[in-house]
Enzyme design. Structure first.
Site, PDB file in Angstrom:
ATOM      1  N   ASP A   1       0.814  -1.208   0.000  1.00  0.00           N
ATOM      2  CA  ASP A   1       0.000   0.000   0.000  1.00  0.00           C
ATOM      3  C   ASP A   1       0.853   1.267   0.000  1.00  0.00           C
ATOM      4  OD1 ASP A   1      -2.276  -1.520  -0.036  1.00  0.00           O
ATOM      5  OD2 ASP A   1      -2.641  -1.406   2.113  1.00  0.00           O
ATOM      6  N   GLY A   2       2.079   1.192   0.540  1.00  0.00           N
ATOM      7  CA  GLY A   2       2.978   2.345   0.491  1.00  0.00           C
ATOM      8  C   GLY A   2       3.359   2.706  -0.929  1.00  0.00           C
TER       9      GLY A   2
ATOM     10  N   HIS B   1       7.500  17.488  24.529  1.00  0.00           N
ATOM     11  CA  HIS B   1       6.313  17.656  25.350  1.00  0.00           C
ATOM     12  C   HIS B   1       5.051  17.433  24.514  1.00  0.00           C
ATOM     13  CE1 HIS B   1       8.534  19.242  28.795  1.00  0.00           C
ATOM     14  NE2 HIS B   1       9.237  19.976  27.943  1.00  0.00           N
TER      15      HIS B   1
ATOM     16  N   ARG C   1      -4.964  18.442  23.601  1.00  0.00           N
ATOM     17  CA  ARG C   1      -3.648  18.386  24.219  1.00  0.00           C
ATOM     18  C   ARG C   1      -3.237  16.920  24.184  1.00  0.00           C
ATOM     19  NH1 ARG C   1       0.133  20.978  27.062  1.00  0.00           N
ATOM     20  NH2 ARG C   1       1.105  19.950  28.848  1.00  0.00           N
TER      21      ARG C   1
ATOM     22  N   ASP D   1      -0.303  13.841  21.946  1.00  0.00           N
ATOM     23  CA  ASP D   1       0.898  13.638  21.131  1.00  0.00           C
ATOM     24  C   ASP D   1       0.699  14.184  19.728  1.00  0.00           C
ATOM     25  OD1 ASP D   1       2.221  12.435  23.204  1.00  0.00           O
ATOM     26  OD2 ASP D   1       2.142  10.404  22.398  1.00  0.00           O
TER      27      ASP D   1
ATOM     28  N   LEU E   1      -6.884   4.118  12.148  1.00  0.00           N
ATOM     29  CA  LEU E   1      -7.507   2.930  12.746  1.00  0.00           C
ATOM     30  C   LEU E   1      -6.682   2.396  13.911  1.00  0.00           C
ATOM     31  CD1 LEU E   1      -9.819   0.845  12.584  1.00  0.00           C
ATOM     32  CD2 LEU E   1      -8.375  -0.488  11.029  1.00  0.00           C
ATOM     33  N   SER E   2      -5.354   2.379  13.735  1.00  0.00           N
ATOM     34  CA  SER E   2      -4.488   1.874  14.803  1.00  0.00           C
ATOM     35  C   SER E   2      -4.518   2.781  16.025  1.00  0.00           C
ATOM     36  CB  SER E   2      -3.046   1.731  14.294  1.00  0.00           C
ATOM     37  OG  SER E   2      -2.466   2.993  14.032  1.00  0.00           O
TER      38      SER E   2
ATOM     39  N   ALA F   1      -2.997   9.683  21.657  1.00  0.00           N
ATOM     40  CA  ALA F   1      -2.709   9.669  23.090  1.00  0.00           C
ATOM     41  C   ALA F   1      -3.111  10.983  23.762  1.00  0.00           C
ATOM     42  CB  ALA F   1      -1.224   9.382  23.328  1.00  0.00           C
TER      43      ALA F   1
ATOM     44  N   ASN G   1       5.343  10.425   4.068  1.00  0.00           N
ATOM     45  CA  ASN G   1       6.556  10.615   3.254  1.00  0.00           C
ATOM     46  C   ASN G   1       6.920  12.071   3.007  1.00  0.00           C
ATOM     47  OD1 ASN G   1       4.710  11.351   1.191  1.00  0.00           O
ATOM     48  ND2 ASN G   1       4.614   9.251   0.447  1.00  0.00           N
TER      49      ASN G   1
END
Length: 276
Positions: free
Chosen positions: A61-62, A142, A159, A161, A176-177, A196, A231
């Site tokens: 898929d890449g 951070h 707030r 990642d 999805l992941s 996260a 990419n």
């Protein structure tokens, strides 16, 4: 709901020139019959996509993401042959490549259209088939703060990642992941998935793809990055302008006539399988 073009009666196609895009990791021996077929049919490989009748992606898929971005330069369809492992978009096996080429030439195939995300970063425009990601700069960085607006109306402040803004195609990838929803590719929609998040109430949301999303991202250490389809990377500075919406540009993917979206979800992603 926008319909996929799977039900269209397709015309026969005379293929004289192809643009081949390879991942470099596949077993070329599996394609011996395919290359012989191209030679016997006097189908030439060209390196200028504008000259090609068909783009052939040899990889996973890449590789398909790279082929798709070349395809929109000339509105050229893509036949993706899976030389990798998962092959969600690239579902044609190497041993099926010759038959798929014959089917395409004889009009016995489906055309599936996938929409791009149009991303504006400062004065530049980019196209993503899967997603854009606004993320912190590294594992020691951070948490960042991302404000999201839709047609200038405030949506939410994350707030976290980072956040993922995924097309329906990208909804089965990174989003999805990270806990995002699966979105049917026939929908004109975008998924915003936080990475996260600090708040447990910050959940993914599906929004209208016609809306223009804009973002303001900041961090204490100025370590914020923009990632487009995995990419293309840019370090975002405070005050940089970033926006995105579903584009009217689409890639046409050639599929077997018996290709079925829900079947692929079950086979490739083990969707619906028991966890026991």
């Amino acid at each position: 709901m926008e319909k996929l073009e799977n039900s269209k009666v397709n015309k026969k196609n005379k293929v004289e020139k192809v643009r081949i895009i390879k991942s470099g990791y596949g077993n070329e021996d599996l394609l011996k019959d395919f290359y012989n077929y191209l030679k016997e049919r006097n189908i030439q490989e060209v390196f200028g996509v504008e000259q090609a009748d068909l783009i052939i992606s040899l990889g996973g898929d890449g590789t398909m993401l790279i082929a798709a971005k070349e395809a929109i330069r000339g509105n050229i369809p893509v036949l993706a042959i899976n030389m990798g492992s998962l092959g969600y978009l690239a579902e044609v096996k190497p041993q099926e490549a010759v038959q798929m080429m014959q089917d395409y030439e004889n009009g016995n195939y489906k055309t599936e259209e996938r929409s791009f995300l149009k991303v504006k970063y400062e004065d530049n425009v980019f196209y993503a088939l899967n997603e854009l990601v606004i993320t912190k700069g590294g594992h020691e960085a951070h948490l960042i703060q991302v404000e999201v607006y839709s047609n200038d109306a405030f949506v939410n402040k994350y707030r976290a990642d980072g956040i993922i803004v995924a097309t329906p195609t990208g909804s089965t990838a990174y989003s999805l992941s990270a806990g995002g929803s699966i979105v049917h590719p026939g929908l004109n929609a975008l998924t915003i998935t936080p990475l996260a998040p600090q708040s447990l109430t910050a959940r993914p949301i599906i929004v209208n793809g016609c809306e223009v999303l804009s973002f303001k991202a900041t961090s204490r250490d100025d370590a914020v990055h923009l990632n487009i389809d995995g990419n293309q990377w840019f370090q975002i500075k405070k005050g940089d302008l970033i926006s995105a919406r579903i584009s009217n540009k689409k890639v046409k993917i050639i599929k077997p006539v018996n290709s079925d979206y829900y079947s692929i979800l079950r086979q490739k992603l083990k969707w619906g399988d028991s966890v026991l």
